[in-house]
Write a protein that holds these residues in place. Structure first.
Motif, PDB file in Angstrom:
ATOM      1  N   GLY A 184      36.418   9.087  11.686  1.00 14.15           N
ATOM      2  CA  GLY A 184      35.381   8.121  11.998  1.00 14.15           C
ATOM      3  C   GLY A 184      35.072   7.169  10.865  1.00 14.15           C
ATOM      4  O   GLY A 184      33.959   6.634  10.792  1.00 14.15           O
ATOM      5  N   ASN A 185      36.034   6.913   9.980  1.00 18.54           N
ATOM      6  CA  ASN A 185      35.745   6.038   8.848  1.00 18.54           C
ATOM      7  C   ASN A 185      35.739   4.565   9.270  1.00 18.54           C
ATOM      8  O   ASN A 185      36.456   4.153  10.175  1.00 18.54           O
ATOM      9  CB  ASN A 185      36.723   6.288   7.697  1.00 18.54           C
ATOM     10  N   HIS A 186      34.911   3.789   8.577  1.00 21.74           N
ATOM     11  CA  HIS A 186      34.724   2.384   8.945  1.00 21.74           C
ATOM     12  C   HIS A 186      35.942   1.526   8.639  1.00 21.74           C
ATOM     13  O   HIS A 186      36.140   0.486   9.264  1.00 21.74           O
ATOM     14  CB  HIS A 186      33.505   1.817   8.217  1.00 21.74           C
ATOM     15  N   LYS A 187      36.776   1.952   7.712  1.00 25.45           N
ATOM     16  CA  LYS A 187      37.939   1.149   7.344  1.00 25.45           C
ATOM     17  C   LYS A 187      38.979   1.121   8.461  1.00 25.45           C
ATOM     18  O   LYS A 187      39.570   0.080   8.750  1.00 25.45           O
ATOM     19  CB  LYS A 187      38.553   1.674   6.057  1.00 25.45           C
ATOM     20  N   ALA A 188      39.196   2.273   9.087  1.00 29.21           N
ATOM     21  CA  ALA A 188      40.132   2.307  10.209  1.00 29.21           C
ATOM     22  C   ALA A 188      39.609   1.466  11.367  1.00 29.21           C
ATOM     23  O   ALA A 188      40.368   0.743  12.026  1.00 29.21           O
ATOM     24  CB  ALA A 188      40.366   3.745  10.648  1.00 29.21           C
ATOM     25  N   ALA A 189      38.321   1.560  11.609  1.00 34.98           N
ATOM     26  CA  ALA A 189      37.729   0.781  12.699  1.00 34.98           C
ATOM     27  C   ALA A 189      37.910  -0.713  12.460  1.00 34.98           C
ATOM     28  O   ALA A 189      38.187  -1.483  13.395  1.00 34.98           O
ATOM     29  CB  ALA A 189      36.244   1.116  12.833  1.00 34.98           C
ATOM     30  N   ALA A 190      37.784  -1.141  11.208  1.00 38.69           N
ATOM     31  CA  ALA A 190      37.933  -2.556  10.879  1.00 38.69           C
ATOM     32  C   ALA A 190      39.355  -3.055  11.122  1.00 38.69           C
ATOM     33  O   ALA A 190      39.565  -4.263  11.284  1.00 38.69           O
ATOM     34  CB  ALA A 190      37.541  -2.797   9.420  1.00 38.69           C
ATOM     35  N   GLU A 191      40.317  -2.131  11.138  1.00 44.22           N
ATOM     36  CA  GLU A 191      41.707  -2.515  11.378  1.00 44.22           C
ATOM     37  C   GLU A 191      42.171  -2.173  12.787  1.00 44.22           C
ATOM     38  O   GLU A 191      43.365  -2.098  13.065  1.00 44.22           O
ATOM     39  CB  GLU A 191      42.616  -1.844  10.339  1.00 44.22           C
ATOM     40  N   GLY A 192      41.213  -1.945  13.683  1.00 47.72           N
ATOM     41  CA  GLY A 192      41.552  -1.706  15.079  1.00 47.72           C
ATOM     42  C   GLY A 192      41.949  -0.293  15.401  1.00 47.72           C
ATOM     43  O   GLY A 192      42.499  -0.028  16.470  1.00 47.72           O
ATOM     44  N   ARG A 193      41.671   0.654  14.486  1.00 46.75           N
ATOM     45  CA  ARG A 193      41.985   2.062  14.721  1.00 46.75           C
ATOM     46  C   ARG A 193      40.682   2.839  14.896  1.00 46.75           C
ATOM     47  O   ARG A 193      40.424   3.813  14.195  1.00 46.75           O
ATOM     48  CB  ARG A 193      42.775   2.628  13.547  1.00 46.75           C
ATOM     49  N   ALA A 194      39.869   2.388  15.813  1.00 49.23           N
ATOM     50  CA  ALA A 194      38.556   2.995  16.000  1.00 49.23           C
ATOM     51  C   ALA A 194      38.689   4.475  16.333  1.00 49.23           C
ATOM     52  O   ALA A 194      39.548   4.891  17.105  1.00 49.23           O
ATOM     53  CB  ALA A 194      37.805   2.273  17.103  1.00 49.23           C
ATOM     54  N   ASP A 195      37.828   5.256  15.713  1.00 49.88           N
ATOM     55  CA  ASP A 195      37.790   6.700  15.915  1.00 49.88           C
ATOM     56  C   ASP A 195      36.334   7.071  16.143  1.00 49.88           C
ATOM     57  O   ASP A 195      35.425   6.348  15.740  1.00 49.88           O
ATOM     58  CB  ASP A 195      38.347   7.388  14.667  1.00 49.88           C
ATOM     59  N   THR A 196      36.103   8.167  16.802  1.00 48.52           N
ATOM     60  CA  THR A 196      34.738   8.633  17.006  1.00 48.52           C
ATOM     61  C   THR A 196      34.593  10.037  16.446  1.00 48.52           C
ATOM     62  O   THR A 196      35.553  10.812  16.416  1.00 48.52           O
ATOM     63  CB  THR A 196      34.352   8.651  18.492  1.00 48.52           C
ATOM     64  N   LEU A 197      33.380  10.347  16.030  1.00 54.78           N
ATOM     65  CA  LEU A 197      33.134  11.694  15.533  1.00 54.78           C
ATOM     66  C   LEU A 197      33.250  12.709  16.656  1.00 54.78           C
ATOM     67  O   LEU A 197      33.625  13.863  16.414  1.00 54.78           O
ATOM     68  CB  LEU A 197      31.757  11.770  14.881  1.00 54.78           C
ATOM     69  N   GLU A 198      32.966  12.286  17.866  1.00 56.19           N
ATOM     70  CA  GLU A 198      33.108  13.211  18.987  1.00 56.19           C
ATOM     71  C   GLU A 198      34.569  13.573  19.209  1.00 56.19           C
ATOM     72  O   GLU A 198      34.909  14.732  19.470  1.00 56.19           O
ATOM     73  CB  GLU A 198      32.522  12.598  20.260  1.00 56.19           C
ATOM     74  N   ALA A 199      35.460  12.591  19.093  1.00 50.00           N
ATOM     75  CA  ALA A 199      36.894  12.881  19.219  1.00 50.00           C
ATOM     76  C   ALA A 199      37.342  13.801  18.092  1.00 50.00           C
ATOM     77  O   ALA A 199      38.105  14.758  18.314  1.00 50.00           O
ATOM     78  CB  ALA A 199      37.692  11.582  19.184  1.00 50.00           C
ATOM     79  N   ALA A 200      36.874  13.537  16.874  1.00 49.98           N
ATOM     80  CA  ALA A 200      37.225  14.396  15.746  1.00 49.98           C
ATOM     81  C   ALA A 200      36.687  15.802  15.950  1.00 49.98           C
ATOM     82  O   ALA A 200      37.359  16.795  15.649  1.00 49.98           O
ATOM     83  CB  ALA A 200      36.678  13.810  14.445  1.00 49.98           C
ATOM     84  N   ARG A 201      35.483  15.884  16.461  1.00 53.40           N
ATOM     85  CA  ARG A 201      34.873  17.198  16.720  1.00 53.40           C
ATOM     86  C   ARG A 201      35.700  17.968  17.752  1.00 53.40           C
ATOM     87  O   ARG A 201      35.925  19.172  17.616  1.00 53.40           O
ATOM     88  CB  ARG A 201      33.442  16.982  17.201  1.00 53.40           C
ATOM     89  N   THR A 202      36.175  17.262  18.765  1.00 46.38           N
ATOM     90  CA  THR A 202      37.023  17.894  19.782  1.00 46.38           C
ATOM     91  C   THR A 202      38.316  18.401  19.154  1.00 46.38           C
ATOM     92  O   THR A 202      38.752  19.530  19.401  1.00 46.38           O
ATOM     93  CB  THR A 202      37.338  16.895  20.904  1.00 46.38           C
ATOM     94  N   TYR A 203      38.938  17.549  18.338  1.00 50.09           N
ATOM     95  CA  TYR A 203      40.205  17.918  17.707  1.00 50.09           C
ATOM     96  C   TYR A 203      40.023  19.105  16.770  1.00 50.09           C
ATOM     97  O   TYR A 203      40.822  20.056  16.780  1.00 50.09           O
ATOM     98  CB  TYR A 203      40.764  16.715  16.944  1.00 50.09           C
ATOM     99  N   LEU A 204      38.986  19.080  15.957  1.00 47.46           N
ATOM    100  CA  LEU A 204      38.740  20.196  15.045  1.00 47.46           C
ATOM    101  C   LEU A 204      38.395  21.465  15.812  1.00 47.46           C
ATOM    102  O   LEU A 204      38.720  22.568  15.375  1.00 47.46           O
ATOM    103  CB  LEU A 204      37.614  19.828  14.075  1.00 47.46           C
ATOM    104  N   GLY A 205      37.757  21.313  16.971  1.00 54.73           N
ATOM    105  CA  GLY A 205      37.491  22.473  17.811  1.00 54.73           C
ATOM    106  C   GLY A 205      38.762  23.119  18.328  1.00 54.73           C
ATOM    107  O   GLY A 205      38.808  24.326  18.576  1.00 54.73           O
ATOM    108  N   GLU A 206      39.827  22.318  18.455  1.00 54.74           N
ATOM    109  CA  GLU A 206      41.114  22.826  18.918  1.00 54.74           C
ATOM    110  C   GLU A 206      41.932  23.449  17.794  1.00 54.74           C
ATOM    111  O   GLU A 206      42.814  24.271  18.047  1.00 54.74           O
ATOM    112  CB  GLU A 206      41.931  21.679  19.543  1.00 54.74           C
ATOM    113  N   THR A 207      41.676  23.066  16.556  1.00 53.03           N
ATOM    114  CA  THR A 207      42.557  23.460  15.455  1.00 53.03           C
ATOM    115  C   THR A 207      41.918  24.386  14.432  1.00 53.03           C
ATOM    116  O   THR A 207      42.628  25.154  13.780  1.00 53.03           O
ATOM    117  CB  THR A 207      43.070  22.207  14.723  1.00 53.03           C
ATOM    118  N   VAL A 208      40.610  24.291  14.235  1.00 58.66           N
ATOM    119  CA  VAL A 208      39.916  25.078  13.216  1.00 58.66           C
ATOM    120  C   VAL A 208      39.245  26.273  13.889  1.00 58.66           C
ATOM    121  O   VAL A 208      38.616  26.114  14.938  1.00 58.66           O
ATOM    122  CB  VAL A 208      38.876  24.212  12.472  1.00 58.66           C
TER     123      VAL A 208
END
Length: 574
Positions: free
Chosen positions: A67-91
């Motif tokens: 969810g960092n702002h730098k990726a979003a500025a380059e069109g790679r928007a991410d959300t903390l909810e997506a990250a939370r989902t991914y970490l829920g699958e792996t951690v």
């Protein structure tokens, strides 16, 4: 005004007092020291080695911050909810509070560090998470890399910076970026690449007239250099060659006193008014403690910097009643590594992260002469496969042919190496004129090995790998060779002579460590914070709990919790 401990440090009085003392000068320690100083505190940074940077300085320097702002500025928007989902699958999920803290403060820490220090990171748009097919994964942008740094900006402090591994430099001291590698492969075949490489060589030649190695820094070396510049600019006193032998509490029960031995033979007693922050690099070289967190079959090899004989952060903290991670066999971050002896007699450990295993024209076999893993999976998963076949896959053998070795290299053998005689003579690189004779050379069953190579080649001619599905997702393909079609990870092994290198499990850092709370405060056995004691970096038990979901999942938390430790000890309201 930048300050650095002068050579005559031995003349300073034996008793000193600072607001904060940070122990360990890797990414976590440098971040904590720099931010505490930026918040107005007097800070002493102690490093046991004669140079700073620890394992960070020899690493890829990748920083994973969802969810960092730098990726979003380059069109790679991410959300903390997506990250939370991914970490829920792996951690595994036993420690969600600190994981949530990382998600909450990761980008805030990044913004603050870039606003108040020389740290500069940029998103890597095409570096996928390691399990890209799981829900919440991204194809890139969560991981950031350091912006290249001109070491001349360090002045005399350049001498304090740990060198990268020599095996990752060209011509005795030239660092290259990830973007340079395709140009090096195409030099002589592409005018654009030839000109690019000529420019690199000209720049390096000019730099060597002025410095002992190239001054254009990349990867973890650039990350440490930027943090070191920031620490010095912020007034942090950086003292190398200083080992903390013991921590003590003051009359109020706060951890506030350090007994320090210097390489010069001088002993000091140092008081920290606000707190002590441990960032010594973790448990990797403590065989006794590591035995509680890894399978016996894994051995004791580590790809981290050897800290020497000084007590590590865990030992210092436990002596004050701190709690360590509960016993587990999932307490390390793994990489397959090959070992060798350098010309100067030092031991070399080459981490096979991304330079060779996923490239087309290589397979890994075990002692039965058979493949046991998709070679293009993450380095952590590769070793987990080794441990899952520990009776036959430790060591495992990476196998390639002449064409592969020339184009991609293998372990410490760099691409375009004209003579490998020394590596063959030393036993590091095994060589044979035929597949059957290579089997005899590495001691695996000849018939099985010849069948393995033949079966792999039969499908590889079409770019297929039905046995393991190599090149089957975007992560694996990103590490292959885009010039190889139709599958960037698959090519036959046919051009004699044939080569092999043995790889063993090695840790890239331990996941197990000192248990802390959400503000990096060290916790006692009863779960209460130990007043005045903090831990970050690999000293802190990892929020990933032994999982390795993406590139930079050690340095992302190191920066975030180093920032949190620095801000907390300064009394910031966060």
């Amino acid at each position: 005004m930048s300050r650095q401990e002068p050579p005559s440090a031995g003349q300073i009085d034996d008793v000193e007092t600072y607001d904060v003392v940070v122990v360990g000068a890797g990414a976590g320690g440098l971040t904590a020291a720099t931010i505490a100083a930026a918040d107005g505190l007097s800070v002493l940074l102690l490093e046991q080695a004669d140079v700073v940077g620890g394992t960070t300085a020899i690493s890829g320097g990748m920083v994973w911050i969802p969810g960092n702002h730098k990726a979003a500025a380059e069109g790679r928007a991410d959300t903390l909810e997506a990250a939370r989902t991914y970490l829920g699958e792996t951690v595994p999920g036993a420690d969600r509070a600190r994981l949530e803290t990382f998600l909450k403060f990761g980008d805030e820490a990044l913004r603050d560090l870039e606003a108040r220090t020389s740290l500069r990171l940029k998103p890597v748009p095409t570096y996928p998470d390691y399990y890209p097919d799981l829900p919440g994964a991204t194809a890139g942008g969560r991981v950031l890399e350091p912006v290249p740094f001109d070491a001349r900006a360090l002045g005399k402090a350049f001498a304090l910076l740990r060198d990268p591994l020599p095996e990752f430099m060209l011509f005795g001291g030239m660092m290259i970026s990830r973007q340079d590698i395709p140009h090096l492969r195409r030099a002589g075949r592409s005018l654009r690449s030839t000109l690019h490489v000529a420019g690199l060589l000209a720049r390096y030649g000019w730099q060597r007239l002025q410095a002992r190695r190239g001054t254009t820094l990349y990867l973890g070396n650039a990350l440490v250099a930027r943090l070191l510049r920031s620490a010095l600019d912020g007034g942090v006193i950086v003292r190398t060659g200083a080992s903390v032998e013991r921590l003590e509490r003051d009359a109020n029960g706060r951890v506030a006193v350090l007994d320090v031995a210097e390489h010069s033979g001088r002993h000091r007693r140092i008081t920290a008014r606000r707190g002590v922050i441990l960032a010594t690099g973790g448990l990797s070289h403590d065989a006794e403690l590591c035995g509680h967190y890894v399978p016996r079959a894994a051995g004791t090899l580590s790809a981290t910097v050897d800290p020497g004989v000084a007590p590590r952060g865990a030992r210092l903290a436990v002596a004050l009643g701190a709690r360590l991670s509960p016993p587990t066999e999932q307490g390390a971050f793994w990489v397959p590594a090959s070992t060798f002896t350098r010309r100067d007699g030092t031991r070399g450990i080459f981490p096979h992260t991304v330079t060779d295993r996923a490239k087309p024209g290589l397979i890994a076999v075990d002692a039965t002469g058979r493949r046991f893993v998709n070679e293009a999976v993450s380095y952590h998963e590769f070793v987990r496969a080794q441990l899952g076949h520990a009776d036959v896959a430790i060591p495992a053998w990476l196998i390639c042919d002449r064409r592969f070795l020339w184009k991609y290299g293998l372990g410490k053998v760099k691409p375009f190496t004209r003579s490998v005689e020394q590596d063959v003579a030393s036993g590091y690189l095994k060589r044979a004129d035929g597949v059957a004779s290579l089997a005899r050379t590495i001691g695996v069953p000849e018939t099985a090995f010849v069948e393995t190579v033949s079966e792999f080649n039969r499908h590889a001619m079409r770019g297929d790998d039905p046995a393991f599905g190599r090149g089957g997702n975007i992560y694996q393909r990103s590490l292959g060779d885009a010039d190889q079609t139709p599958n960037p990870c698959v090519a036959p092994i046919v051009d004699a002579p044939f080569y092999a290198v043995a790889v063993h499990p090695a840790d890239l850092g331990m996941s197990a460590g000192i248990v802390t709370d959400e503000r990096a405060r060290v916790l006692a056995e009863d779960g209460s914070p130990i007043p005045g004691l903090f831990a970050c970096g690999n000293d802190m038990a990892s929020i990933m709990e032994g999982a390795y979901p993406g590139p930079g999942i050690t340095l992302g938390p190191a920066l975030t919790f180093g920032w949190l430790a620095g801000r907390t000890v300064a009394g910031a309201n966060i």
